[in-house]
Design a protein around this motif. Structure first.
Motif, PDB file in Angstrom:
ATOM      1  N   GLY A  52       0.811  -1.211   0.000  1.00  0.00           N
ATOM      2  CA  GLY A  52       0.000   0.000   0.000  1.00  0.00           C
ATOM      3  C   GLY A  52       0.841   1.257   0.000  1.00  0.00           C
ATOM      4  N   TYR A  53       0.581   2.136   0.962  1.00  0.00           N
ATOM      5  CA  TYR A  53       1.306   3.408   1.049  1.00  0.00           C
ATOM      6  C   TYR A  53       2.726   3.253   1.588  1.00  0.00           C
ATOM      7  CZ  TYR A  53      -2.971   6.230   0.362  1.00  0.00           C
ATOM      8  OH  TYR A  53      -4.093   6.817  -0.145  1.00  0.00           O
ATOM      9  N   GLY A  54       3.093   2.037   1.976  1.00  0.00           N
ATOM     10  CA  GLY A  54       4.449   1.814   2.463  1.00  0.00           C
ATOM     11  C   GLY A  54       4.660   2.109   3.937  1.00  0.00           C
ATOM     12  N   ASP A  72       3.160  -4.316  -4.420  1.00  0.00           N
ATOM     13  CA  ASP A  72       1.727  -4.055  -4.515  1.00  0.00           C
ATOM     14  C   ASP A  72       1.343  -4.082  -5.990  1.00  0.00           C
ATOM     15  OD1 ASP A  72      -0.295  -2.682  -2.197  1.00  0.00           O
ATOM     16  OD2 ASP A  72      -0.981  -2.550  -4.275  1.00  0.00           O
ATOM     17  N   LEU A  73       0.110  -4.480  -6.258  1.00  0.00           N
ATOM     18  CA  LEU A  73      -0.352  -4.519  -7.641  1.00  0.00           C
ATOM     19  C   LEU A  73      -0.798  -3.152  -8.133  1.00  0.00           C
ATOM     20  CD1 LEU A  73      -0.956  -6.250 -10.123  1.00  0.00           C
ATOM     21  CD2 LEU A  73      -3.188  -6.814  -9.126  1.00  0.00           C
ATOM     22  N   SER A  74      -1.136  -2.267  -7.203  1.00  0.00           N
ATOM     23  CA  SER A  74      -1.675  -0.956  -7.566  1.00  0.00           C
ATOM     24  C   SER A  74      -0.578   0.063  -7.815  1.00  0.00           C
ATOM     25  CB  SER A  74      -2.609  -0.449  -6.460  1.00  0.00           C
ATOM     26  OG  SER A  74      -2.902   0.923  -6.648  1.00  0.00           O
ATOM     27  N   GLU A  83       6.120   8.744  -3.042  1.00  0.00           N
ATOM     28  CA  GLU A  83       6.051  10.157  -2.662  1.00  0.00           C
ATOM     29  C   GLU A  83       6.348  10.351  -1.176  1.00  0.00           C
ATOM     30  OE1 GLU A  83       2.121  11.301  -3.698  1.00  0.00           O
ATOM     31  OE2 GLU A  83       2.497  11.349  -5.870  1.00  0.00           O
ATOM     32  N   MET A  84       5.965   9.359  -0.360  1.00  0.00           N
ATOM     33  CA  MET A  84       6.101   9.472   1.085  1.00  0.00           C
ATOM     34  C   MET A  84       7.412   8.891   1.606  1.00  0.00           C
ATOM     35  SD  MET A  84       2.181   8.294   1.987  1.00  0.00           S
ATOM     36  CE  MET A  84       2.234   8.649   3.753  1.00  0.00           C
TER      37      MET A  84
END
Length: 244
Positions: A52-54, A72-74, A83-84
């Motif tokens: 996800g967002y990591g 992740d697949l997304s 970015e984060m």
């Protein structure tokens, strides 16, 4: 292509508004218990399945993990994660969880948070995780609890005044796909009994170390009265297993 709802713009936008998407690990009710199952990450090579967002990747590096790979697949999820993240020792790769092909004993720790109930063949995945985990390594995962996933509706049975009477459980031993509603959209999840989750891990060669059905602690109830619902039925299942 495996199921990839998170690259649909409207679905991803709704997900990005969720408390855990905004507040990170501390906004995830299961995080304290999940964190307690993790081994010492110092100097470890870590793999995050469905990163996800990591959030978990960055936490591992804060704990001085040697290197972290998040998959992740997304692509939208990975864009947000990159970015984060400002850390050359965290690598994000786009791939389905089911398709992992890492080297033997490549990682000391594998983690997965609320992603594996989207995987159709969990037993096959367990064998792949076992292969890429070093001897003595740890696999920690959280999924939706089988009591929560048994019925596709994933909702309470309500009384005439809208009161929550009980959580219905039916078709428990009928494993397989459930077309559920999540964030206002149709999502396919896979229901397994508690025995099925554990048996797949055991047959892959893992030893069960810890099992939690996340009973709400008093401080959780104090901070958020909504956790009272989790006293009535479990929503999460957390497992820690090891490779001997």
């Amino acid at each position: 292509m495996k199921q990839n709802k998170y690259d649909e713009s409207e679905f991803f936008h709704k997900y990005s508004q969720m408390p855990r998407s905004v507040g990170g690990l501390n906004a995830a009710g299961e995080w304290t218990a999940f964190r307690g199952m993790l081994p010492d990450l110092r100097g470890k090579r870590v793999l995050d399945l469905g990163c996800g967002y990591g959030w978990h990747c960055r936490y591992a590096r804060e704990q001085q993990a040697e290197a972290v790979v998040g998959i992740d697949l997304s692509e939208k999820m990975l864009e947000r994660a990159r970015e984060m993240t400002d850390d050359p020792k965290i690598e994000y790769r786009r791939m389905a969880i089911e398709d992992i092909e890492f080297g033997q004993a490549e990682f000391e720790v594998v983690i997965s948070s609320l992603a594996l109930h989207y995987v159709k063949d969990f037993a096959h995945l367990c064998s792949r995780v076992y292969r890429c985990l070093a001897p003595g390594g740890t696999f920690v995962l959280s999924v939706e609890h089988p009591i929560f996933t048994a019925l596709a509706a994933q909702d309470w049975h309500y009384g005439p005044a809208g009161e929550k009477l009980h959580w219905p459980v039916d078709q428990y031993h009928k494993e397989g796909a459930r077309l559920t509603r999540f964030l206002g959209d149709d999502v396919v999840k896979y229901h397994r009994t508690l025995a099925a989750w554990l048996t797949a891990l055991l047959e892959a060669g893992f030893a069960i170390r810890q099992v939690s059905e996340l009973p709400p602690a008093p401080e959780m109830l104090e901070c958020n009265p909504a956790w009272e619902e989790e006293v009535r039925r479990p929503m999460f299942l957390l497992l820690s297993v090891g490779k001997s």
